[in-house]
Motif scaffolding. Sequence first.
Motif, PDB file in Angstrom:
ATOM      1  N   THR A  56     -11.141   6.371   7.784  1.00 51.51           N
ATOM      2  CA  THR A  56     -11.687   5.771   6.560  1.00 51.51           C
ATOM      3  C   THR A  56     -10.998   4.424   6.330  1.00 51.51           C
ATOM      4  N   PRO A  57     -11.722   3.320   6.428  1.00 51.19           N
ATOM      5  CA  PRO A  57     -11.103   2.006   6.238  1.00 51.19           C
ATOM      6  C   PRO A  57     -10.457   1.891   4.853  1.00 51.19           C
ATOM      7  N   GLY A  58      -9.244   1.330   4.810  1.00 48.14           N
ATOM      8  CA  GLY A  58      -8.575   1.099   3.543  1.00 48.14           C
ATOM      9  C   GLY A  58      -7.700   2.228   3.042  1.00 48.14           C
ATOM     10  N   THR A  59      -7.549   3.288   3.838  1.00 47.48           N
ATOM     11  CA  THR A  59      -6.771   4.443   3.384  1.00 47.48           C
ATOM     12  C   THR A  59      -5.328   4.065   3.066  1.00 47.48           C
ATOM     13  N   PHE A  60      -4.690   3.309   3.927  1.00 45.51           N
ATOM     14  CA  PHE A  60      -3.299   2.916   3.669  1.00 45.51           C
ATOM     15  C   PHE A  60      -3.166   2.140   2.362  1.00 45.51           C
ATOM     16  N   ASP A  61      -4.063   1.189   2.138  1.00 44.43           N
ATOM     17  CA  ASP A  61      -3.989   0.369   0.934  1.00 44.43           C
ATOM     18  C   ASP A  61      -4.243   1.194  -0.326  1.00 44.43           C
ATOM     19  N   ARG A  62      -5.071   2.213  -0.201  1.00 45.23           N
ATOM     20  CA  ARG A  62      -5.460   3.011  -1.376  1.00 45.23           C
ATOM     21  C   ARG A  62      -4.463   4.124  -1.680  1.00 45.23           C
ATOM     22  N   LEU A  63      -3.693   4.543  -0.696  1.00 40.47           N
ATOM     23  CA  LEU A  63      -2.848   5.726  -0.854  1.00 40.47           C
ATOM     24  C   LEU A  63      -1.851   5.628  -2.010  1.00 40.47           C
ATOM     25  N   PRO A  64      -1.107   4.531  -2.185  1.00 45.84           N
ATOM     26  CA  PRO A  64      -0.165   4.481  -3.311  1.00 45.84           C
ATOM     27  C   PRO A  64      -0.843   4.714  -4.665  1.00 45.84           C
ATOM     28  N   HIS A  65      -2.025   4.129  -4.843  1.00 48.07           N
ATOM     29  CA  HIS A  65      -2.771   4.331  -6.090  1.00 48.07           C
ATOM     30  C   HIS A  65      -3.183   5.796  -6.247  1.00 48.07           C
ATOM     31  N   LEU A  66      -3.672   6.394  -5.166  1.00 52.99           N
ATOM     32  CA  LEU A  66      -4.099   7.790  -5.220  1.00 52.99           C
ATOM     33  C   LEU A  66      -2.927   8.722  -5.515  1.00 52.99           C
ATOM     34  N   LEU A  67      -1.780   8.434  -4.917  1.00 49.16           N
ATOM     35  CA  LEU A  67      -0.589   9.240  -5.179  1.00 49.16           C
ATOM     36  C   LEU A  67      -0.161   9.120  -6.631  1.00 49.16           C
ATOM     37  N   SER A  68      -0.245   7.922  -7.177  1.00 56.40           N
ATOM     38  CA  SER A  68       0.108   7.720  -8.580  1.00 56.40           C
ATOM     39  C   SER A  68      -0.843   8.469  -9.499  1.00 56.40           C
ATOM     40  N   GLN A  69      -2.113   8.503  -9.127  1.00 53.19           N
ATOM     41  CA  GLN A  69      -3.129   9.115  -9.971  1.00 53.19           C
ATOM     42  C   GLN A  69      -3.184  10.635  -9.831  1.00 53.19           C
ATOM     43  N   TYR A  70      -2.984  11.133  -8.606  1.00 57.14           N
ATOM     44  CA  TYR A  70      -3.213  12.557  -8.344  1.00 57.14           C
ATOM     45  C   TYR A  70      -1.999  13.319  -7.812  1.00 57.14           C
ATOM     46  N   GLY A  71      -0.933  12.604  -7.495  1.00 51.53           N
ATOM     47  CA  GLY A  71       0.184  13.218  -6.788  1.00 51.53           C
ATOM     48  C   GLY A  71       0.882  14.349  -7.500  1.00 51.53           C
ATOM     49  N   GLU A  72       0.725  14.432  -8.813  1.00 48.00           N
ATOM     50  CA  GLU A  72       1.366  15.515  -9.558  1.00 48.00           C
ATOM     51  C   GLU A  72       0.646  16.845  -9.398  1.00 48.00           C
ATOM     52  N   VAL A  73      -0.600  16.809  -8.954  1.00 47.48           N
ATOM     53  CA  VAL A  73      -1.388  18.050  -8.903  1.00 47.48           C
ATOM     54  C   VAL A  73      -1.905  18.404  -7.516  1.00 47.48           C
ATOM     55  N   VAL A  74      -1.865  17.449  -6.577  1.00 50.31           N
ATOM     56  CA  VAL A  74      -2.421  17.721  -5.252  1.00 50.31           C
ATOM     57  C   VAL A  74      -1.538  17.078  -4.184  1.00 50.31           C
ATOM     58  N   ASP A  75      -1.391  17.768  -3.045  1.00 47.88           N
ATOM     59  CA  ASP A  75      -0.695  17.202  -1.889  1.00 47.88           C
ATOM     60  C   ASP A  75      -1.677  16.300  -1.145  1.00 47.88           C
ATOM     61  N   LEU A  76      -1.355  15.023  -1.056  1.00 47.98           N
ATOM     62  CA  LEU A  76      -2.196  14.084  -0.319  1.00 47.98           C
ATOM     63  C   LEU A  76      -1.535  13.752   1.013  1.00 47.98           C
ATOM     64  N   GLY A  77      -2.139  14.217   2.088  1.00 46.12           N
ATOM     65  CA  GLY A  77      -1.635  13.945   3.425  1.00 46.12           C
ATOM     66  C   GLY A  77      -2.460  12.859   4.095  1.00 46.12           C
ATOM     67  N   VAL A  78      -1.984  12.381   5.224  1.00 49.96           N
ATOM     68  CA  VAL A  78      -2.714  11.385   6.013  1.00 49.96           C
ATOM     69  C   VAL A  78      -2.997  11.974   7.386  1.00 49.96           C
ATOM     70  N   GLY A  79      -4.266  11.927   7.774  1.00 50.55           N
ATOM     71  CA  GLY A  79      -4.672  12.518   9.041  1.00 50.55           C
ATOM     72  C   GLY A  79      -5.283  11.513  10.005  1.00 50.55           C
ATOM     73  N   THR A  80      -5.632  12.008  11.182  1.00 49.45           N
ATOM     74  CA  THR A  80      -6.124  11.193  12.286  1.00 49.45           C
ATOM     75  C   THR A  80      -5.093  10.131  12.654  1.00 49.45           C
ATOM     76  N   VAL A  81      -3.828  10.526  12.633  1.00 52.15           N
ATOM     77  CA  VAL A  81      -2.742   9.642  13.065  1.00 52.15           C
ATOM     78  C   VAL A  81      -2.669   9.699  14.588  1.00 52.15           C
ATOM     79  N   THR A  82      -2.829   8.549  15.243  1.00 49.91           N
ATOM     80  CA  THR A  82      -2.885   8.560  16.706  1.00 49.91           C
ATOM     81  C   THR A  82      -1.910   7.586  17.367  1.00 49.91           C
ATOM     82  N   ASN A  83      -1.028   6.962  16.578  1.00 51.81           N
ATOM     83  CA  ASN A  83      -0.013   6.104  17.183  1.00 51.81           C
ATOM     84  C   ASN A  83       1.205   6.039  16.267  1.00 51.81           C
ATOM     85  N   THR A  84       2.325   5.620  16.825  1.00 49.81           N
ATOM     86  CA  THR A  84       3.579   5.643  16.077  1.00 49.81           C
ATOM     87  C   THR A  84       3.600   4.617  14.954  1.00 49.81           C
ATOM     88  N   THR A  85       2.876   3.531  15.120  1.00 45.79           N
ATOM     89  CA  THR A  85       2.827   2.520  14.057  1.00 45.79           C
ATOM     90  C   THR A  85       2.147   3.068  12.809  1.00 45.79           C
TER      91      THR A  85
END
Length: 215
Positions: free
Chosen positions: A53-82
């Motif tokens: 999903t394009p933009g996931t990295f940029d959006r994640l801090p906002h999503l964590l701030s908004q939802y992080g108290e009630v839901v575990d937000l993970g990142v998937g389809t990680v395919t390289n160390t960077t």
Amino acid sequence: MTGEAVSRVALPSRTVASRLIVVARAERAEDYEAVLDVLIDAGIRSVELTLTTPGTFDRLPHLLSQYGEVVDLGVGTVTNTTDLARAVDAGARYLVTPITSAAFVEQATDAGVPIVPGGLTPTELFASWSAGASAVKIFPAGQVGTGYLKDLHGPFPDLVAVPSGGVDLAGAAEWLAAGAVAVSVGGPLLGDAFRGGDLLALRDRAEAFVEVCAP
């Protein structure tokens, strides 16, 4: 399993308690919120945001701030160390990769972030588990039956597994009964929600999965 002590970061407690991870593969990161609102209201407590999903990295801090108290937000389809490092820095609660990589496991473990690597064969799954994975993702689970996990638990009784790929409502119940710690679900739950689909229908599907997966 190997008789050796392995450093392992536990999966987030909310994810383990809910026994359900929803894989959110959107067309753009701006579409996450409307769907997350419905999923969380329906009782979903763990969501994997995919790097396809394009933009996931940029959006994640906002999503964590908004939802992080009630839901575990993970990142998937990680395919390289960077990308793995970026996901850690962005605050991902856990990491998911479709591949088997001891280097990924070591990098995530050193950072103190749970990781769930994918694999299908006993060799792949054991390699990740013995490297210190938090759990292993049986992927694509739709290509094997739930009896596969029971067979794996013969030689690998301590293996913590999360089946992913083609897991529908009935399959979720069967995999959990077979000993999965959680199930990873995408299309059968989300349907067309990210393509303008009925969000009330999404809520109904989400509630059905929450009920089936409840301990």
